[in-house]
Structure formats: structure tokens, C-alpha cells
Scaffold this motif. Structure first.
Motif, PDB file in Angstrom:
ATOM      1  N   LYS A   1       2.917  11.478  -9.656  1.00 36.41           N
ATOM      2  CA  LYS A   1       4.062  10.793  -9.053  1.00 36.41           C
ATOM      3  C   LYS A   1       3.803   9.292  -9.122  1.00 36.41           C
ATOM      4  O   LYS A   1       2.683   8.844  -8.880  1.00 36.41           O
TER       5      LYS A   1
ATOM      6  N   LYS B   1      -0.493  10.379  -6.650  1.00 35.01           N
ATOM      7  CA  LYS B   1       0.493   9.343  -6.988  1.00 35.01           C
ATOM      8  C   LYS B   1      -0.234   8.109  -7.519  1.00 35.01           C
ATOM      9  O   LYS B   1      -1.413   7.867  -7.238  1.00 35.01           O
TER      10      LYS B   1
ATOM     11  N   GLU C   1       5.916   9.243  -1.373  1.00 35.12           N
ATOM     12  CA  GLU C   1       6.056  10.016  -2.615  1.00 35.12           C
ATOM     13  C   GLU C   1       6.016  11.521  -2.366  1.00 35.12           C
ATOM     14  O   GLU C   1       6.323  12.311  -3.255  1.00 35.12           O
TER      15      GLU C   1
END
Length: 490
Positions: free
Chosen positions: A406, A261, A252
Motif C-alpha cells: 500500500k 505500506k 492505509e
């Protein structure tokens, strides 16, 4: 040049071949069976896991051939794996017991005993973890105390421990290599975060002083060579081992402190990079290794959600309220609100930041106006609510607000979930729209070690087609929903 990435997960093994620009060229998936047994036991068969990996790899190589790929140009292999699941085997590589899966809760009583004996602060200070069945260590203790064959082997120094990364490495190198990386080690309750070494004092406390443990290395490292059990006519390097959630963080782009994330899978792991020094959480987070390469180790806060996609699967398979996950988005959008219905998904207890393993799942707020769509939507909404719980705790620990989250995982294809999450968090949610981001992260790390990728700066230039979802004007309504969620959690 190409990288073969193996992502060995709980429900399947995926194999993906990536090129020198970080683009996936072909993929194959092989389903994997899990045994859900009485008394909270969850197991898989070690040899079946290995053969499952080989089947996945074989299919992927065949697909690569079909598109005109040249096998000789596959230069390296990288492995991401289901993390806390472990295997014990003897010196000949024969498993001493089934693989004990991360979902297994057989060691609840041992966890309670360790807490009552005052080990909580010591374990947290040394390993960054809390005492919980989720992590490998207490289940190894359970086997030692309940399986005479295991006790004898450990006492005689004849038992070899490894998470799935170590088991696969051992098998793929015909028993020549016995290593693990820091991320997998950090999930065991045996690993000292500050010293980056196995903690002999804790192992002695647990009665496991004679247990053989793999040598520790960074995630991006030359771990040996393999021809993938004869599937290739040449040997390639194994140049990365890493736990799947950590691989996802790297895939990510969580390269710097403050990057975070969330992986939305069977469970969910929210990782926030906190830089090159470990910090202690006061709000129910665990401290872990984020990722590492030679000369650099990044740490992370992690919030672990035990049941995310698993809750949706339960509603589908056990209650039989819908047939296909592709229906979920339209079902949720067809309702004007949630009808006051909530699912507390404590099927295997509640993870971060609550850590209540004795909590049981429940459906709250039902009325005569409720219908099956409300229950389905409650299952879906339980995922963003739990992520919000974790993000709030992380922000309190770090002292700073997250600007962006994310996301990755199969559930991110559901636009209702993504918008709900952005509205609930009141910040942008970014999806690189690569489902297999754990495999991607492993490939990145493997490619760095093998010289296919030159630097992290180069990796930052890849995958710029991210899709960002911003909070809408629906945030007040969702704040009301969330307050009700917190009441039911309490």
C-alpha cells in the motif's frame, strides 16, 4: 460530528477536518521553514512550529465556515507529527534550543563512539533501533556535551524533552499536559519496546538520567482539552498523538500482521505490521511500534529511506534540470530506457537496509549519450530501487512474501513511479489516492477514542476507492536495472 486533524510535517503543517464517515471536508496548508546549517545541522524554531500549526488551523476553520460548517460540531483533535524531530524546553515552556530535525547529522561522531564502546546490540535489543543520527537520542547527547546551557539544565533536572507531538500538546494545553505516544517514544533510543517504558539504564549510560521525559500513552487516548489557543470558543479533546509514518500505516489500513505500506515523501518509510510482539531484524530493519490504542499495541518492521522526494527536489533546485514536478512523468516516459544512469541518493547517507551514514551521493553510469532527462529519470527511479531493497530485507526477516504494498504520499500521483514500483516488486501496488493519509490515520485514531468511530471493523469499510496497479510484462528489463543498481550500491 467532526474531527480536526493536524499533520505537522517537516516542510509544512496541514490541517484537515474529517466527518464521521472518514471523508475530508476542508483543508489548509501552511509552509514551514527549515534551517540547513553548517556541519550537517538541521534545525527549526519551536515557537515558529507552534505558530505555523495555529496558522494552518485558523485557515482550515475559516474554510470550514465558508462551506457552512458548524464549529461547535468539531468534537476532537488528533495530531500526527514529524517523528524524530525534538525540542528541549524549561519548566516555563521556554525552548532551550532550536528544534533539532530528523535530517540533522551532527551526532555522527557520537554514533561512532557508541558503536566502538559496544552499545550496538544493547540498544538494538532494548529499543529495536540501530545507532544512527536519524534517531533523537544521539543528538540529545550531542547537545548535552556541546551546549553548556543544555548540560546544566539536564543535570539540574530542569530540561523537558519532547518530540513535536509532546511540544504541541504542551503548548495547546497551556503547559498542563506532558505526554507522548508509544510511536513517537519508539523513535528516541530511550524507549524499551518490550516493557513500553523509558529505559532508565540507557538514559544513565547516555548521561541523561536527569532528563525529564513525557508520560507514555497509546496513540489513541484522551490527552487533554484545548480551544486551539482561542481559535475555538469551546474546548475539544485531544484524542490522538502519533508519528506521521505510523499514522499513514493506520490510515492505509495496516490493521493486521503482514499488512505493509510505503510513504513516498521527502524521505520514505516502509512499515510492515508484525503483530502484538516485537521481533528482531537481521537484515537492517528497525523494530518499532506500528500503532496503539488502549488494550492493544501493534509492532512493525520499518525500513527508513533518507532521501526520496528530496532527491527529486535536489535535481530541480540545485541542478535546475526541470521547473515543475508535474513534468516528471512525461520526461521519464519520453525515454525508451534509463540510459544506464543511476543516482545513489546518499545526500544524508544511506538508510535501510544499508545504514551507511558515511556514504556520499553520486551519479553513476554517465556517458556522452547521457542527457539531462536521464539524470531526472535516475532521480525518480532511485525511489523504487530503495523501496525494493527494503521489501527484500523485510521478506527475509518475516519469512513470508508480501502480496501487496500500500502506498501514499505526493509522489504516488506519478504514474511512472507507481508502475515502475509494481514491475520492480512483481506484485500489486495499491494506492487509496488520499494524499493526506497521515492526517487520516490520526483522525481515525482520534475518532475511535472520542467515540465518533465505533471500531476498526467500521474503519475497514471506509475509503474503498483504492486504485491497484499490477506488474506489467516489463519486469525482466527492470530486474536487469535493479541488478545494476545493486552493483553501484555495493
Amino acid at each position: 460530528m467532526y474531527i480536526l486533524a493536524i499533520d505537522q510535517g517537516t516542510s509544512s503543517t496541514k490541517t484537515i477536518i474529517f466527518d464521521s464517515n472518514g471523508k475530508a471536508q476542508c483543508k489548509a496548508t501552511e509552509p514551514l521553514n527549515t534551517h540547513y546549517l553548517k556541519n550537517n545541522k538541521v534545525e527549526q524554531e519551536p515557537e515558529v512550529i507552534y505558530q505555523n500549526v495555529l496558522s494552518s488551523v485558523k485557515k482550515c476553520l475559516a474554510n470550514f465556515n465558508k462551506i457552512g460548517g458548524d464549529l461547535i460540531k468539531i468534537k476532537t483533535c488528533a495530531i500526527s507529527n514529524q517523528r524524530e524531530t525534538f525540542v528541549l524546553w524549561d519548566k516555563n515552556g521556554k525552548p532551550l534550543y532550536n528544534a533539532v530535525v530528523w535530517q540533522c547529522k551532527r551526532s555522527i561522531d557520537i554514533c561512532d563512539r557508541l558503536k566502538n564502546e559496544g552499545f550496538s546490540s544493547k540498544i538494538n535489543e532494548k529499543t529495536g533501533l540501530i545507532i544512527d543520527p536519524y534517531f533523537s537520542g544521539t543528538k540529545v547527547i550531542w547537545l548535552y556535551e556541546n551546549e553548556m546551557k543544555i548540560k546544566t539544565a539536564i543535570d539540574n533536572g530542569e530540561a523537558y524533552f519532547g518530540n513535536i507531538d509532546s511540544w504541541l500538546l504542551f503548548k495547546l494545553t497551556n503547559g498542563e499536559q506532558y505526554f507522548t505516544d508509544y510511536t513517537n517514544a519508539s523513535r528516541t533510543m530511550f524507549f524499551n519496546l518490550k516493557e513500553l517504558s523509558w529505559d532508565k539504564e540507557l538514559l544513565s549510560d547516555f548521561g541523561l538520567a536527569n532528563l525529564n521525559l513525557p508520560e507514555l500513552k497509546p496513540s489513541s487516548y484522551h490527552y487533554g482539552e484545548t480551544n486551539l489557543d482561542g481559535l475555538l470558543d469551546h474546548k475539544i479533546s485531544i484524542s490522538a498523538l502519533i508519528g506521521d509514518s505510523h499514522a499513514a500505516a493506520f490510515g492505509e489500513g495496516c490493521f493486521e500482521s503482514g499488512d505493509a505500506k510505503a510513504t513516498l515523501g521527502t524521505g520514505s518509510s516502509i512499515l510492515m505490521n508484525i503483530g502484538n510482539h516485537p521481533k528482531t531484524s537481521k537484515n537492517g530493519m528497525v523494530t518499532t511500534i506500528c500503532w496503539s490504542k488502549e488494550g492493544r499495541v501493534d509492532y512493525a518492521f520499518e525500513g527508513i529511506i533518507v532521501s526520496a522526494g528530496a532527491t527529486i527536489e535536489w535535481v530541480k533546485n540545485q541542478l535546475e534540470l526541470f521547473d515543475n514536478v508535474d513534468e516528471l512523468e512525461n520526461i521519464c516516459l519520453s525515454l525508451k530506457d534509463n540510459g544506464g544512469v543511476y543516482i545513489i541518493p546518499a545526500f544524508s547517507g544511506l538508510g535501510a537496509p544499508h545504514w551507511d551514514m558515511n556514504r556520499q551521493a553520486s551519479i553513476e553510469g554517465l556517458s556522452f549519450d547521457s542527457n539531462k532527462k536521464h539524470i531526472i529519470r535516475a532521480a525518480v527511479e532511485s525511489i523504487p530501487y530503495q523501496i525494493k531493497d527494503v521489501i527484500v530485507a523485510m521478506e527475509n526477516d518475516s519469512g513470508s512474501s508480501l502480496s501487496e504494498l500500500k502506498i501514499d504520499g505526493g509522489i504516488t500521483s506519478n504514474k511512472f513511479v507507481v508502475q515502475f514500483l509494481a514491475d520492480l516488486l512483481k506484485r500489486k501496488v495499491t494506492n487509496i489516492e488520499i494524499v493526506d493519509v497521515s492526517a487520516l490515520g490520526a483522525a481515525y485514531l482520534g475518532g475511535l477514542n472520542a467515540g465518533i468511530y465505533k471500531s476498526i471493523e467500521q474503519l475497514k469499510s471506509f475509503n474503498n476507492n483504492s486504485k491497484t496497479t499490477l506488474a506489467s510484462n516489463n519486469t525482466f528489463k527492470l530486474e536487469t536495472y535493479y541488478n545494476q543498481w545493486k552493483e553501484f550500491i555495493r
